[in-house]
Design an enzyme around this catalytic site. Structure first.
Site, PDB file in Angstrom:
ATOM      1  N   SER A 160       1.569   5.096   2.127  1.00 20.46           N
ATOM      2  CA  SER A 160       1.815   3.651   2.070  1.00 20.46           C
ATOM      3  C   SER A 160       3.310   3.328   2.140  1.00 20.46           C
ATOM      4  O   SER A 160       3.924   2.888   1.164  1.00 20.46           O
ATOM      5  CB  SER A 160       1.196   3.066   0.796  1.00 20.46           C
ATOM      6  OG  SER A 160      -0.196   3.185   0.831  1.00 20.46           O
ATOM      7  N   SER A 162       4.692   0.916   3.669  1.00 17.21           N
ATOM      8  CA  SER A 162       4.942  -0.522   3.526  1.00 17.21           C
ATOM      9  C   SER A 162       5.015  -0.932   2.051  1.00 17.21           C
ATOM     10  O   SER A 162       5.722  -1.877   1.694  1.00 17.21           O
ATOM     11  CB  SER A 162       3.862  -1.337   4.243  1.00 17.21           C
ATOM     12  OG  SER A 162       2.585  -1.065   3.713  1.00 17.21           O
ATOM     13  N   ASP A 163       4.300  -0.233   1.172  1.00 19.37           N
ATOM     14  CA  ASP A 163       4.407  -0.520  -0.264  1.00 19.37           C
ATOM     15  C   ASP A 163       5.812  -0.216  -0.775  1.00 19.37           C
ATOM     16  O   ASP A 163       6.373  -0.955  -1.583  1.00 19.37           O
ATOM     17  CB  ASP A 163       3.382   0.296  -1.053  1.00 19.37           C
ATOM     18  CG  ASP A 163       2.008  -0.342  -1.052  1.00 19.37           C
ATOM     19  OD1 ASP A 163       1.940  -1.583  -1.028  1.00 19.37           O
ATOM     20  OD2 ASP A 163       1.008   0.382  -1.072  1.00 19.37           O
ATOM     21  N   LEU A 164       6.362   0.896  -0.322  1.00 17.48           N
ATOM     22  CA  LEU A 164       7.716   1.265  -0.742  1.00 17.48           C
ATOM     23  C   LEU A 164       8.740   0.269  -0.218  1.00 17.48           C
ATOM     24  O   LEU A 164       9.670  -0.125  -0.925  1.00 17.48           O
ATOM     25  CB  LEU A 164       8.042   2.678  -0.250  1.00 17.48           C
ATOM     26  CG  LEU A 164       7.122   3.785  -0.776  1.00 17.48           C
ATOM     27  CD1 LEU A 164       7.470   5.123  -0.141  1.00 17.48           C
ATOM     28  CD2 LEU A 164       7.212   3.893  -2.285  1.00 17.48           C
ATOM     29  N   GLY A 167       8.445  -2.835  -2.260  1.00 17.42           N
ATOM     30  CA  GLY A 167       9.034  -2.631  -3.576  1.00 17.42           C
ATOM     31  C   GLY A 167      10.548  -2.750  -3.548  1.00 17.42           C
ATOM     32  O   GLY A 167      11.157  -3.360  -4.438  1.00 17.42           O
TER      33      GLY A 167
END
Length: 395
Positions: A160, A162-164, A167
């Site tokens: 993931s 895109s999550d990082l 964030g």
């Protein structure tokens, strides 16, 4: 207490899974007091406090329990808002609205409050109520397609990313908002779309499509704009061991051929210069891999780097854990968890010369800090706390 440049900043953490917890972890790592709001009613899967996943993304934080479905819990939360600087949440938009905790109401309680909503698609638009995970957003943005090996195999990057990215965006905008508040003298609300965050990294490809009317295709480990060939990732001796090699000019090519023992195929016309090698990359990669399979990635990299050829080991988690450079810089630290025992955690790559390095504490147990937050910060008596617990408001 974690010491750092954000000491004195209090963050209410209504985040879960990865993007939001990563943003608040960054703030906690630098000294912000992050209070994670949880509830026994919804703790499950990776959000369970004793999972490795939860512990990785929630170190340095406090944990309290509030059943936000109860009006009295929302009243307690409002008292926390009054003494806090930042509220970060990454629910779907309807959740906060259902609790009647929109920014208009919260800013009346605390005009200096900074509120950041990190939803999948933003607070407006036809997709605003859709739930989204990192892999979903990557696929929609085009990243899964463009980071694949072939157009008919949308494998993507496998985690993931895109999550990082989201964030990091969340942590950055929190810092920018604190600077804004210090200059303007009041808080503000930020609508952060995680979908748009990952789309912002697709700029070059989007421009190529819009301006040059080109079809953008996956290139795997190759590159249409980097002048190097061979340029790829090659299997080595051992189970799932790989190295990367990049040859940029004819001198490097001749050096590589010499190291490989100048096999007959290296003299063929199809590999005689950079453009011809790029035309025949698939076959070139196959032949080079026949050579790399005879050596470990460490041996390949040692030979090539000594000869001035760009090469690197594709490290796995085991390699990184024993990486001598990371160990020398104390990048990994050991934490003592009250139930899980000794655990290993990475540290922040950002260090300030004038500020001593922050100490780290393991992720909290569920409701571990109820007494501190409700009694010390909010002034609740022991009998009041017990009453709220008995009635399932603090749970």
């Amino acid at each position: 207490m974690v010491h750092g440049i954000l000491n004195g900043i209090r963050v209410l953490d209504f985040t879960w899974i990865l993007a939001g917890p990563y943003a608040t972890r960054i703030l906690a790592d630098f000294g912000a007091e992050v209070i994670k709001i949880q509830s026994k009613k919804v703790i499950r899967g990776p959000e369970y406090n004793l999972t490795g996943y939860f512990n990785y993304w929630n170190r340095n934080k406090h944990s309290i329990t509030l059943n936000m479905g109860q009006p009295e819990a929302r009243e307690i939360f409002s008292k926390l808002v009054r003494i806090s600087d930042i509220l970060i949440e990454n629910f779907s938009p309807r959740v906060i609205m259902n609790w009647d905790l929109d920014y208009e109401r919260l800013s009346e309680i605390n005009p200096n409050l900074i509120m950041i909503s990190m939803s999948g698609f933003g607070q407006e638009g036809p997709w605003k109520d859709f739930s989204a995970f990192g892999s979903t957003l990557q696929a929609l943005s085009g990243m899964t397609y463009l980071t694949s090996f072939r157009k008919d195999s949308p494998l993507g990057i496998g985690y993931s990313y895109s999550d990082l990215v989201s964030g990091l965006y969340g942590a950055f905008i929190a810092l920018a908002s604190l600077e804004y508040r210090s200059q303007i003298g009041k808080g503000l609300y930020i609508d952060l779309s995680e979908y748009e965050a990952i789309c912002s990294l697709m700029g070059v490809a989007l421009l190529d499509v819009l301006e040059n009317k080109r079809d953008i295709l996956p290139e795997g480990n190759h590159s249409s704009y980097i002048p190097a060939s061979p340029y790829g990732c090659y299997k080595c001796k051992g189970e799932d061991r790989w190295c990367v090699i990049a040859v940029f000019d004819e001198k490097e090519w001749k050096t590589l051929c010499s190291i490989m023992g100048n096999p007959d195929w290296t003299f063929e016309d199809r590999f005689s210069n950079l453009s011809r090698r790029k035309e025949n990359e698939e076959e070139l990669d196959r032949l080079i891999e026949e050579w790399t399979l005879n050596y470990s990635p460490e041996e390949i990299v040692d030979m090539l780097q000594k000869a001035g050829i760009s090469s690197g080991i594709v490290q796995n988690a085991h390699d990184i854990a024993k990486d001598p450079h990371l160990r020398a810089r104390d990048y990994f630290v050991q934490l003592e968890h009250p139930i899980l025992g000794k655990t290993i955690s990475d540290t922040s790559p950002i260090r300030f010369r004038e500020t001593r390095r922050s100490s780290l504490k393991p992720a909290p147990l569920l409701g571990e800090d109820n007494r501190y937050v409700f009694m010390e910060l909010l002034g609740m008596s022991a009998s009041e706390l017990s009453s709220y617990i008995e009635r399932g408001i603090i749970n």
